[in-house]
Enzyme design. Structure first.
Site, mmCIF file in Angstrom:
data_model
loop_
_atom_site.group_PDB
_atom_site.id
_atom_site.type_symbol
_atom_site.label_atom_id
_atom_site.label_comp_id
_atom_site.label_asym_id
_atom_site.label_seq_id
_atom_site.Cartn_x
_atom_site.Cartn_y
_atom_site.Cartn_z
ATOM 1 C CB SER A 262 -0.929 0.085 1.231
ATOM 2 O OG SER A 262 -0.126 0.543 2.339
ATOM 3 C CE LYS A 263 -2.189 5.747 -3.667
ATOM 4 N NZ LYS A 263 -2.766 6.659 -4.207
ATOM 5 N NE ARG A 264 -2.305 5.775 4.901
ATOM 6 C CZ ARG A 264 -3.382 5.091 4.151
ATOM 7 N NH1 ARG A 264 -3.508 3.831 4.078
ATOM 8 N NH2 ARG A 264 -4.027 6.025 3.507
ATOM 9 C CG ASP A 265 2.583 -1.332 2.915
ATOM 10 O OD1 ASP A 265 2.662 -1.308 4.185
ATOM 11 O OD2 ASP A 265 2.213 -2.098 2.048
#
Ligand code: GLU
Length: 510
Positions: A262-265
């Site tokens: 995900s973008k947050r990873d």
């Protein structure tokens, strides 16, 4: 049947920075297009006006250009099938919606959000489809006169695709084989909204694939559920003969394989998941990109190409040309690909190592200038870089390994002093200075021979003397071959540093 010209499209929605998974999709499209001598289209799918983000389209263009993913037809490139931005194709979609309405394959629905919500409350697992459309407010249940008057009075409506229930729809996917789903699981998809006079993603995407004569739809696995709709809409329009081939690429997974990347990873685990830095125009939030983190575009391309594909053997270093030659859907995996970020660093290391020293030196100059205003000959920088490059993953790492070539040590590693700078060391270093003065030519192999001979003749401790020498010149006991360092720095600088160290370093009692 005549072989069809290969035409593929990368069709991002400009809703933010292009995610690295999207970049991989673009790359695979590009590799296939080039290999087949076909066309690569960049289509901007901006029909969802609520999610539009300024700057996102420019970001996409810049990222693809940086990576060398060439576009044949697109907003900037032009082409015979334009416009390539969906918001500029409203007339085309309007006309196609009308065709479906006229053919009885779509209908107008007036249900308000509140009405839909009420139905959801009333009927468990409500889905707008063949089983429920008869109880809703639409052109199938209202009279033509009512429909007309509602539209005339400005009532907002949508156009829905009338999906025939209980039909097995088979999508042939070049990676996954035949994927069959029953049409009853699909709802009557909204194709058009009168409120902004725009089609939805579904209609625009599919109509454009047909009109742009797309031969292969290559996209992320998350779009697999939309594929049956592709098939049904092509059928409804009577385009079955020009149905594209489908290719749904494996998911990119988190480094531990648990779930979708995900973008947050990226922020959480400390690596970029975007090609370029990005700052959100509204929230101001920053995301870091591969380019600014010091990656070479060739390394990123190679890394991404191997996330979900392999050349059929264990080769790992493949240039863009190699990839174009070798790429095939047969060697794409069905399984998700773990985003092995460490491997990404390794690729960068390999690509930096393969650069000619002169080019690497050019990349290093801006880093060097951040640390010192002194100027150095290009040749000197090139040789310094060449001596340490095997130790770096990023250009900026060159400073850690080669900085001492450009600035004298200001302090000396305490740990190394403790270990190597003995009470007798200054006297030995003074002798070393004399030995160095006498070496002619002052070249690495020759100096080594002379210095090692002198150590041996005096029965000095090899490790202590050489490490003290290194500590004096480098500031700590690390770096490339000592005599290569001395040769490159030259006799005067080498001696000056030893003399400086003799004056500055005090032995530390263990
Ligand atoms: N606009 C869609 C996206 O943002 C396109 C998906 C497709 O390739 O069909 O990914």
């Amino acid at each position: 049947m005549m072989e069809r010209r290969v035409r593929v499209r990368f069709a991002p929605s400009p809703t933010g920075p292009l995610h690295i998974g999207g970049v991989r999709t673009a790359l695979y499209n590009y590799l296939f297009a080039r290999q087949q001598g076909g066309d690569m289209i960049l289509r901007i799918e901006d029909t969802d006006s609520t999610r539009f983000v300024p700057g996102a389209e420019e970001y996409i263009n810049e990222a693809l250009a940086w990576l060398g993913i060439g576009i044949d037809e697109g907003v900037r490139e032009g082409g015979a099938y334009g416009p390539y931005k969906q918001s500029e194709r409203r007339d085309i979609y309007r006309e196609h919606v009308q065709r479906l309405l006229d053919a009885g394959r779509a209908y107008i629905a007036f249900d308000t959000p509140a009405e839909l919500e009420a139905k959801r409350q009333e009927i468990k697992n409500f889905q707008y489809d063949a089983s429920t459309r008869g109880m809703m407010r639409n052109s199938l249940t209202l009279s033509p006169a009512e429909v007309e008057s509602l539209i005339a009075s400005g009532e907002k409506y949508v156009v829905r695709f009338k999906i025939e229930p209980n039909r097995d729809v088979t999508v042939h996917d070049l990676i996954r084989g035949d994927v069959t789903i029953n049409s009853s699981i699909l709802d009557d998809k909204v194709l058009y909204k009168s409120v902004d006079d725009l089609p939805t993603y579904h209609l625009a995407n599919i109509v454009d694939d047909h009109l742009m004569e797309v031969s292969h739809v290559i996209r992320g696995e998350e779009w697999l559920p939309s594929a049956p709709l592709h098939v049904l809409l092509y059928e409804a329009f009577g385009w079955t003969d020009s149905m594209p081939q489908f290719v749904h690429l494996p998911l990119l997974l988190k480094p531990d394989g648990k779930g979708k990347l995900s973008k947050r990873d990226g922020d959480r685990l400390g690596f970029p998941v975007f090609p370029l830095d990005w700052q959100d125009p509204v929230s101001g939030e920053r995301s870091s990109g591969y380019r600014e983190a010091g990656y070479l575009p060739q390394a990123v391309v190679n890394f991404l190409a191997l996330l979900g594909w392999n050349p059929g053997d264990d080769r790992e270093i493949l240039s863009m040309d190699d990839l174009i030659k070798e790429f095939s859907f047969e060697h794409c995996s069905k399984k998700g690909a773990k985003f092995d970020f460490e491997k990404g660093k390794w690729f960068n290391h390999e690509y930096l190592l393969a650069l000619p020293d002169r080019e690497l030196a050019q990349l290093f100059v801006p880093v060097l200038q951040q640390h010192t205003s002194a100027s150095f000959a290009e040749d000197y920088i090139t040789r310094a870089v060449g001596l340490v490059k095997s130790r770096i993953n990023f250009v900026k790492d060159l400073w850690d390994h080669a900085g001492f070539f450009f600035v004298r040590p200001e302090n000396y590693s305490e740990k190394d002093i403790r270990k190597r700078w003995k009470p007798e060391t200054p006297a030995i270093m003074r002798q070393l200075v004399e030995v160095l003065r006498g070496i002619e030519p002052f070249a690495s192999a020759h100096s080594e021979e002379v210095v090692l001979g002198w150590i041996k003749d005096n029965e000095y401790h090899l490790g202590n003397v050489m490490n003290a020498f290194r500590l004096a010149v480098v500031g700590e006991c690390k770096g490339p071959h000592m005599f290569d360092i001395a040769e490159l720095m030259g006799r005067d600088e080498t001696i000056a540093r030893i003399e400086l160290a003799i004056n500055r370093i005090q032995p530390i009692d263990a």
